[in-house]
Design a protein around this motif. Structure first.
Motif, short mmCIF file in Angstrom:
data_model
loop_
_atom_site.label_atom_id
_atom_site.label_comp_id
_atom_site.label_asym_id
_atom_site.label_seq_id
_atom_site.Cartn_x
_atom_site.Cartn_y
_atom_site.Cartn_z
N SER A 1 -53.19 15.90 6.74
CA SER A 1 -51.77 15.74 7.05
C SER A 1 -51.39 16.69 8.18
O SER A 1 -52.16 17.59 8.56
CB SER A 1 -50.93 16.06 5.82
OG SER A 1 -51.02 17.45 5.50
N ARG B 1 -42.01 15.18 8.52
CA ARG B 1 -43.24 14.41 8.70
C ARG B 1 -44.48 15.21 8.28
O ARG B 1 -45.61 14.80 8.55
CB ARG B 1 -43.39 14.00 10.17
CG ARG B 1 -42.16 13.35 10.78
CD ARG B 1 -42.00 11.94 10.31
NE ARG B 1 -42.85 11.02 11.05
CZ ARG B 1 -43.09 9.77 10.70
NH1 ARG B 1 -42.55 9.29 9.58
NH2 ARG B 1 -43.86 9.00 11.42
N HIS C 1 -47.42 13.47 6.57
CA HIS C 1 -47.99 12.30 7.26
C HIS C 1 -49.27 12.69 7.99
O HIS C 1 -49.38 13.78 8.54
CB HIS C 1 -46.98 11.72 8.25
CG HIS C 1 -45.82 11.04 7.60
ND1 HIS C 1 -44.84 11.73 6.92
CD2 HIS C 1 -45.47 9.73 7.53
CE1 HIS C 1 -43.94 10.88 6.46
NE2 HIS C 1 -44.30 9.65 6.80
N ARG C 2 -50.20 11.76 8.02
CA ARG C 2 -51.42 11.95 8.79
C ARG C 2 -51.15 11.59 10.26
O ARG C 2 -50.20 10.87 10.56
CB ARG C 2 -52.55 11.09 8.21
CG ARG C 2 -52.98 11.54 6.83
CD ARG C 2 -54.16 10.75 6.32
NE ARG C 2 -54.58 11.20 5.00
CZ ARG C 2 -55.63 10.72 4.34
NH1 ARG C 2 -56.36 9.76 4.90
NH2 ARG C 2 -55.94 11.18 3.15
N GLU D 1 -50.05 8.19 11.43
CA GLU D 1 -48.72 7.75 11.04
C GLU D 1 -47.62 8.39 11.89
O GLU D 1 -46.45 8.16 11.63
CB GLU D 1 -48.49 8.09 9.56
CG GLU D 1 -49.51 7.45 8.62
CD GLU D 1 -49.41 7.98 7.21
OE1 GLU D 1 -49.30 7.15 6.27
OE2 GLU D 1 -49.43 9.21 7.02
N SER E 1 -45.93 9.40 15.81
CA SER E 1 -45.85 8.95 17.21
C SER E 1 -46.62 9.93 18.09
O SER E 1 -46.99 11.03 17.66
CB SER E 1 -44.39 8.91 17.65
OG SER E 1 -43.86 10.22 17.76
#
Length: 234
Positions: A103, A138, A141-142, A145, A147
């Motif tokens: 992550s 975020r 999130h990896r 995933e 932007s």
């Protein structure tokens, strides 16, 4: 005497190409103080990457010395250079190089864990940096995933997670669209000012370079000042 975060003293770097010798850096002198942002604006093939690699202790000069936070690194053994690099130098590249299976939070924790910081302290520091870069929500999130701009902000947070004295960035916004580039650079600039790290940032973007404290280029293997106001590339 000024306490420099980074000094290159009379650095020479040359490579053998068959029977020929290619001189990339010749008697290069460069110094940065804490909290300073310096733009390195030079064409491809001029020795820009070599300069960053030597400053980051990834390559050794043939002659001369590199000092990080006042410590001479030119004659250090490999193990000591690696330790110095982990503790005192942060790197940001054009492509984020985040670990895809981790992550955002874990990516920023990783350099701290390698340095021996405890899990709880590393997590708290990582979360603080992600919040500062405005991507705290975020954190779990990896990279896949996120932007492009979010990925690069995570990479910047990772680069400063060990509170380095020197930050080296090679085209950190070169892979982003203009709007995202401006946002990421604004975050980077704010972080540099807040942390006091000395940042050498290679860029082809003259508008971003003009926002830094000064700009330098390479001329005949030497580091020389660059006046962006009269540069013909503008």
């Amino acid at each position: 005497m000024t306490d420099f975060a980074l000094s290159l003293n009379a650095v020479h770097r040359r490579f053998r190409q068959g029977t020929n010798e290619l001189v990339v850096l010749k008697d290069a002198e460069f110094h940065m103080v804490p909290g300073e942002m310096v733009a390195l604006v030079a064409p491809s093939g001029s020795g820009k990457s070599t300069l960053l690699h030597i400053a980051g202790l990834l390559e050794r000069p043939n002659e001369g010395d590199v000092l990080v936070a006042g410590r001479s690194c030119g004659q250090m053994e490999d193990k000591a250079r690696t330790a110095m690099r982990r503790a005192s130098i942060g790197f940001v590249y054009q492509f984020h190089h985040l670990l895809p299976e981790l992550s955002a939070l874990e990516n920023v924790m990783m350099p701290q864990l390698i340095l021996g910081v405890g899990q709880k302290a590393a997590s708290e520091r990582a979360m603080e940096l992600l919040d500062y870069m405005r991507i705290g929500p975020r954190a779990e999130h990896r990279p896949g995933e996120l932007s492009g701009g979010e990925q690069q902000r995570v990479a910047i947070a990772r680069a400063v997670s060990n509170s380095p004295q020197v930050l080296l960035a090679d085209e950190p916004t070169g892979n982003l669209d203009p709007s995202t580039s401006d946002h990421v650079f604004g975050s980077l600039k704010s972080l540099v000012r807040q942390s006091g790290v000395a940042a050498l940032i290679a860029t082809h973007n003259h508008d971003l370079a003009a926002q830094m404290d000064r700009a330098v280029t390479l001329d005949g293997g030497r580091v020389v000042p660059l006046d962006l106001s009269v540069d013909p590339a503008r």
